[in-house]
Design a protein around this motif. Structure first.
Motif, short mmCIF file in Angstrom:
data_model
loop_
_atom_site.label_atom_id
_atom_site.label_comp_id
_atom_site.label_asym_id
_atom_site.label_seq_id
_atom_site.Cartn_x
_atom_site.Cartn_y
_atom_site.Cartn_z
N ASP A 168 37.08 -33.89 29.23
CA ASP A 168 37.24 -34.62 27.97
C ASP A 168 38.51 -35.46 28.03
O ASP A 168 39.20 -35.52 29.06
N ASP A 169 38.85 -36.11 26.93
CA ASP A 169 40.00 -37.02 26.91
C ASP A 169 41.32 -36.29 27.10
O ASP A 169 42.33 -36.91 27.47
N ASP A 170 41.33 -34.99 26.84
CA ASP A 170 42.56 -34.20 27.01
C ASP A 170 42.66 -33.56 28.38
O ASP A 170 43.57 -32.77 28.64
N GLY A 171 41.69 -33.86 29.26
CA GLY A 171 41.73 -33.30 30.60
C GLY A 171 41.13 -31.92 30.73
O GLY A 171 41.21 -31.30 31.80
N ARG A 172 40.50 -31.42 29.69
CA ARG A 172 39.86 -30.10 29.78
C ARG A 172 38.56 -30.21 30.58
O ARG A 172 37.85 -31.21 30.50
N LYS A 173 38.27 -29.16 31.35
CA LYS A 173 37.12 -29.16 32.25
C LYS A 173 35.97 -28.33 31.66
O LYS A 173 36.19 -27.22 31.17
N PHE A 174 34.77 -28.86 31.75
CA PHE A 174 33.60 -28.19 31.19
C PHE A 174 32.43 -28.23 32.18
O PHE A 174 32.29 -29.16 32.97
N VAL A 175 31.61 -27.19 32.08
CA VAL A 175 30.33 -27.14 32.80
C VAL A 175 29.26 -26.81 31.77
O VAL A 175 29.44 -25.92 30.93
N SER A 176 28.15 -27.53 31.79
CA SER A 176 27.02 -27.21 30.92
C SER A 176 25.75 -27.11 31.76
O SER A 176 25.56 -27.89 32.69
N ILE A 177 24.93 -26.13 31.42
CA ILE A 177 23.68 -25.90 32.14
C ILE A 177 22.56 -25.78 31.11
O ILE A 177 22.64 -24.96 30.19
N LEU A 178 21.56 -26.61 31.26
CA LEU A 178 20.40 -26.57 30.37
C LEU A 178 19.36 -25.61 30.95
O LEU A 178 18.94 -25.77 32.10
N MET A 179 18.95 -24.62 30.17
CA MET A 179 17.95 -23.67 30.60
C MET A 179 16.66 -23.89 29.82
O MET A 179 16.68 -24.10 28.60
N CYS A 180 15.54 -23.85 30.54
CA CYS A 180 14.23 -24.09 29.94
C CYS A 180 13.40 -22.81 30.02
O CYS A 180 13.34 -22.17 31.07
N PHE A 181 12.77 -22.45 28.91
CA PHE A 181 12.03 -21.20 28.82
C PHE A 181 10.60 -21.47 28.35
O PHE A 181 10.37 -22.31 27.49
N TRP A 182 9.66 -20.73 28.94
CA TRP A 182 8.28 -20.72 28.49
C TRP A 182 7.96 -19.28 28.08
O TRP A 182 8.15 -18.34 28.87
N TYR A 183 7.47 -19.10 26.85
CA TYR A 183 7.25 -17.74 26.36
C TYR A 183 5.98 -17.66 25.53
O TYR A 183 5.53 -18.64 24.92
N LEU A 184 5.39 -16.47 25.51
CA LEU A 184 4.19 -16.22 24.72
C LEU A 184 4.58 -15.68 23.36
O LEU A 184 5.48 -14.85 23.23
N ASN A 185 3.87 -16.16 22.32
CA ASN A 185 4.14 -15.71 20.97
C ASN A 185 2.84 -15.66 20.19
O ASN A 185 2.01 -16.57 20.31
N GLY A 186 2.67 -14.62 19.41
CA GLY A 186 1.42 -14.43 18.67
C GLY A 186 1.46 -14.90 17.24
O GLY A 186 0.64 -14.48 16.43
N ALA A 187 2.41 -15.77 16.87
CA ALA A 187 2.50 -16.26 15.50
C ALA A 187 1.23 -17.01 15.11
O ALA A 187 0.54 -17.58 15.96
N ASN A 188 0.94 -17.02 13.83
CA ASN A 188 -0.28 -17.65 13.33
C ASN A 188 -0.07 -19.15 13.17
O ASN A 188 0.09 -19.67 12.07
N LEU A 189 -0.05 -19.87 14.29
CA LEU A 189 0.16 -21.31 14.30
C LEU A 189 -1.17 -22.03 14.47
O LEU A 189 -2.06 -21.55 15.19
N PRO A 190 -1.31 -23.20 13.84
CA PRO A 190 -2.49 -24.03 14.14
C PRO A 190 -2.47 -24.42 15.61
O PRO A 190 -1.41 -24.62 16.20
N ASP A 191 -3.64 -24.56 16.20
CA ASP A 191 -3.71 -24.86 17.63
C ASP A 191 -3.02 -26.16 17.99
O ASP A 191 -2.52 -26.32 19.10
#
Length: 246
Positions: A168-191
């Protein structure tokens, strides 16, 4: 990430998991209980499969297979970033251990979102994201809220998406990692609700007994500051459940 809430043990466990100490976590914590799909990582630069088989109970087993195809360039790019992280930020960084911790965090956070227990997320989720979530969750119908929750055993597939290293502008160091998930759920959703999801009819016993499951996607971004003296904690800075939290 020690939460100021009624479940401090669980949150401390999640913090240690995301810091790379998942193997030390107690079994009780493990049982507690988005962005469009990003690039995925194959084991052999091809397709990758994940399946869920039933336990040793009587009757037919259930098996769901998720297939994702990626580009070799995306796979090599993420590997290069992991090398940079180990060389310049954390010599003990392991994407395998990080993924295990992220998977546990996703399960716990998604359940708290589904239960509207947003006060328990203050130290796990960034303040900006939490504020947006509070506004969206309050407007969701019950079926959509139910669909947010991901049991750890219902997560069919987990993979890394984009990885970023920046200052960032103050010289701080960052790492970010995007994680993607696929999961089963039995909620009553329209198809038609889960835009990219498939609906599986899983049969137990015979054709007259069917259990309907939705295969849903979610994307969580984890960020950690690596500036000297900063806390070794990962914070969730992005949460997306496509077509559920729009």
């Amino acid at each position: 990430m020690a939460l100021r809430c009624a479940a401090p043990g669980r949150v401390r466990w999640l913090a240690r998991a995301l810091a790379g100490s998942a193997r030390l976590l107690p079994p009780a914590a493990a049982a507690a209980g988005p962005l469009g799909p990003a690039r995925t990582r194959p084991p052999q630069l091809g397709s990758r499969f994940a399946s869920s088989a039933g336990s040793g109970t009587e009757g037919p087993q259930r098996r769901v297979v998720v297939v994702r195809i990626t580009s070799p360039f995306a796979w090599l790019r993420t590997r290069f970033y992991y090398l940079l992280i180990r060389l310049y930020f954390d010599q003990e960084f392991s994407i395998e251990e990080f993924t295990r911790g992220a998977k546990q965090a996703f399960s716990v956070v998604s359940k708290l979102l589904s239960q509207r227990k947003l006060d328990l997320l203050e130290e796990l989720v960034s303040a900006e994201v939490l504020q947006v979530l509070k506004e969206k969750i309050s407007l969701l119908p019950d079926s959509h809220r139910d669909a947010l929750a991901a049991d750890i055993d219902a997560i069919m597939y987990t993979t890394e998406g984009d990885v970023r290293i920046y200052y960032d502008d103050d010289g701080r160091k960052f790492v970010s990692i995007l994680m993607c998930f696929w999961y089963l759920n039995g909620a009553n959703l329209p198809d038609e609700v889960p835009g990219e999801a498939k609906v599986f009819q899983i049969v137990f016993g015979d054709e007259n007994t069917k259990e309907k499951k939705h295969l849903l996607t979610a994307n969580y971004e984890f960020q950690r500051e690596f500036t000297e003296g900063a806390k070794p904690d990962w914070t969730i800075t992005r949460i997306e459940h496509p077509r559920l939290l729009d």
